[in-house]
Design an enzyme around this catalytic site. Structure first.
Site, PDB file in Angstrom:
ATOM      1  N   GLU A  28       2.873  -6.028   6.613  1.00  0.00           N
ATOM      2  CA  GLU A  28       2.739  -4.608   7.892  1.00  0.00           C
ATOM      3  C   GLU A  28       3.185  -4.939   9.092  1.00  0.00           C
ATOM      4  O   GLU A  28       3.162  -3.702   9.596  1.00  0.00           O
ATOM      5  CB  GLU A  28       1.546  -5.354   7.859  1.00  0.00           C
ATOM      6  CG  GLU A  28      -0.105  -5.211   6.132  1.00  0.00           C
ATOM      7  CD  GLU A  28       0.787  -5.836   5.041  1.00  0.00           C
ATOM      8  OE1 GLU A  28       1.007  -6.542   5.483  1.00  0.00           O
ATOM      9  OE2 GLU A  28       0.085  -5.476   3.981  1.00  0.00           O
TER      10      GLU A  28
ATOM     11  N   GLY B 139      -0.382  -5.176   0.475  1.00  0.00           N
ATOM     12  CA  GLY B 139      -1.226  -5.049  -0.218  1.00  0.00           C
ATOM     13  C   GLY B 139      -1.114  -5.474  -1.737  1.00  0.00           C
ATOM     14  O   GLY B 139      -2.519  -5.910  -2.411  1.00  0.00           O
TER      15      GLY B 139
ATOM     16  N   ALA C 105       0.908  -1.562  -0.037  1.00  0.00           N
ATOM     17  CA  ALA C 105      -0.230   0.005   0.050  1.00  0.00           C
ATOM     18  C   ALA C 105       0.555   1.251   0.237  1.00  0.00           C
ATOM     19  O   ALA C 105       1.719   0.931   0.561  1.00  0.00           O
ATOM     20  CB  ALA C 105      -0.913   0.003   0.856  1.00  0.00           C
TER      21      ALA C 105
ATOM     22  N   GLU D 102      -2.134  -8.914  -0.776  1.00  0.00           N
ATOM     23  CA  GLU D 102      -3.827  -9.465  -0.698  1.00  0.00           C
ATOM     24  C   GLU D 102      -4.437  -9.588  -2.228  1.00  0.00           C
ATOM     25  O   GLU D 102      -5.162 -10.257  -2.169  1.00  0.00           O
ATOM     26  CB  GLU D 102      -4.412  -8.296  -0.445  1.00  0.00           C
ATOM     27  CG  GLU D 102      -3.694  -8.744   1.434  1.00  0.00           C
ATOM     28  CD  GLU D 102      -4.237  -7.188   2.458  1.00  0.00           C
ATOM     29  OE1 GLU D 102      -3.427  -6.363   1.859  1.00  0.00           O
ATOM     30  OE2 GLU D 102      -4.658  -7.890   3.509  1.00  0.00           O
TER      31      GLU D 102
END
Lengths: 258, 257
Positions: free
Chosen positions: A132, A109, A66, A112
């Site tokens: 993360e 992300g 992200a 993901e």
């Protein structure tokens, strides 16, 4: 073909291609980029001519997490109201097959996003991971959930706790990716696979995805009931009639998606 | 700039010289790191199409610097921190690597030579599987490569006896590409490396990968990989040039792309 800022789309026969296009930041996923991606997925999902969606990325990496700067100062109430991950829920409603071709980093992300795809082809240089934890947080767009459902809680915890990256070979061993390929042939092979799926009867493909997705969440009994209903439903299609007729006549079926 | 090695590029060949002649080019932490750095630079440099690893002075490399090693240290940690990254960098190097072995290659120095694709060896060179002589096991990938080169029986013999292997014996065992007179090592190495540097570089990378795969995969998987490799090789400029020069009955000029 559309006025997206962070992605672009192409159509190749019955395959709709979505290309992440922020190579200068290794395709770090910011919020507008996710929105564009979901909009593109929904557009292809509704387009009758598109049978399969292929998700790729421009540059050395698929998607390196992200955009940290974007969220650094966020507070929980702001995040609750923003409800950014609702976009990811829309992604899970796409009925057509989504195939990902992953090179370089697919972390945070980006990982993901990979876990949100149905089929994953990875380049030998692909690296996956959830860093993360190193930032004092955890995945928020389904990472912990989907990783656990794919590889089981023990391996998932190891990856999530250490924040370490894993290569394509290991990802393959754990069933996270379907195929590991030299990076030079990644896109060609992913496209060839996409086109192959695109020649299959679309309603079968659609209901198979629907049923497999349900099987991950529902009990065995419930998902078998669900499977049965979908099986019966396919007998309402022309393609079932054509498929079985062609089988009896010992010829290749011609599917129309009806 | 480097402290323990020298690095230069000449005629498409990168020369990485281990440069601690006073200690027979023994590894220390800095040298392990600098080798990795230099290999990364050579990997990325498109003007480099072959790499030579050689030793300054009398020796190729005498392995870990035992003098500066704390006896109570965890050797496993040293391997993981210093030698494994170096070995992985060598193993993943896409271009041909030649060990040019002038003198003694002992312990991890022997391992370093084994990890290279080719070994051009002077008649004064010696190899010593020295680990057993101080109560250790061969490291730095040594026993990954050695049995593949000489077979299991010879690998066990060399590793457990720990005796000096002359250049002539090494040649007999299949450990070396070529033995040359000591005085000609430099020129022979250059000629050989430049020959490799003018070959189709992408095809060399693919061949190295395929050979590695042959130890790791089942036949059907291997054949799939073979098809990918040929597809990639077939899309290079060098393939076009190869075919073109064949048709025109002239020598090909490969660009390494």
């Amino acid at each position: 073909m559309s006025n997206y800022q962070y992605i672009f789309t192409e159509i190749d026969d019955a395959v709709g291609k979505i290309i992440l296009n922020r190579p200068e930041v290794l395709n770090a996923l910011n919020r507008p980029m996710i929105t564009e991606l979901v909009n593109a997925l929904e557009t292809f999902n509704k387009n009758e001519n598109i049978k399969v969606i292929l998700l790729t990325a421009n540059g050395r990496s698929f998607a390196a997490g992200a955009d940290i700067k974007e969220m650094k100062e966020d507070d929980p109430i702001y995040l609750e109201k923003l409800d950014q991950f609702a976009e990811w829920d829309r992604m899970s409603l796409i009925k057509k097959p989504i195939i990902a071709a992953v090179q370089g980093y697919a972390v945070g992300g980006g990982f993901e996003l990979v876990l949100s795809c149905d089929i994953v082809f990875a380049a030998e240089n692909a690296k996956f991971g959830f860093p993360e934890v190193n930032l004092g947080v955890m995945p928020g767009a389904g990472g912990t959930v989907k990783l656990t459902k794919t590889i089981g809680p023990r391996k998932a915890l190891e990856w999530l706790w250490t924040g370490e990256y894993f290569d394509a070979k290991k990802a393959y061993e754990y069933g996270l990716v379907n195929r590991v390929l030299p990076v030079e042939v990644l896109f060609d092979e992913a496209m060839a696979f996409a086109k192959k799926v695109a020649t299959q009867p679309p309603l079968s493909i659609r209901l198979i995805k629907d049923t497999v997705t349900k099987a991950v969440d529902l009990s065995t009994y419930e998902s078998m009931q669900y499977e049965r209903k979908n099986f019966y439903l396919l007998f309402a299609t022309d393609d079932q009639k054509e498929g079985m007729q062609a089988f009896v006549e010992k010829r290749q079926p011609i599917f129309k998606g009806k | 700039m480097y402290e323990t090695i020298l690095y230069k590029v000449k005629n498409k060949v990168a020369y990485l010289t281990l440069n601690r002649p006073d200690s027979l080019n023994a590894f220390n932490e800095i040298m392990n790191k600098e080798i990795v750095q230099a290999l990364k630079i050579a990997e990325k440099d498109p003007s480099v199409r072959a790499l030579v690893i050689q030793g300054a002075g009398r020796a190729f490399c005498s392995g870990e610097d035992l003098k500066s090693l704390d006896k109570n240290i965890d050797l496993g940690e040293i391997i993981k921190k210093r030698y494994t990254p170096m070995l992985k960098q060598i193993a993943s190097f896409s271009k041909p690597i030649i060990a040019s072995v002038n003198g003694v290659a002992a312990g991890a120095g022997f391992s370093l030579a084994l990890a290279c694709d080719f070994r051009i060896v002077s008649d004064k060179a010696t190899f010593i599987q020295a680990f057993i002589n101080i109560g250790l096991v061969p490291d730095t990938g040594n026993l990954f490569y050695l049995p593949k080169l000489v077979g299991t029986a010879k690998a066990i013999e060399l590793s457990i006896l720990g005796e000096k292997i002359t250049a002539g014996d090494a040649e007999k065992y299949g450990l070396v590409t070529k033995v040359v007179p000591f005085d000609e090592l430099e020129s022979e190495t250059e000629n050989f490396a430049e020959k490799l540097a003018n070959k189709p570089t992408k095809a060399i990378e693919l061949i190295k990968n395929l050979i590695r795969k042959s130890y790791e995969t089942r036949l059907d998987e291997f054949l799939e990989y073979e098809a990918y490799s040929q597809k990639i090789a077939g899309s290079t400029e060098d393939f076009k040039e190869g075919v073109q020069s064949f048709v025109e009955k002239r020598k090909p000029v490969f660009q390494g792309r």
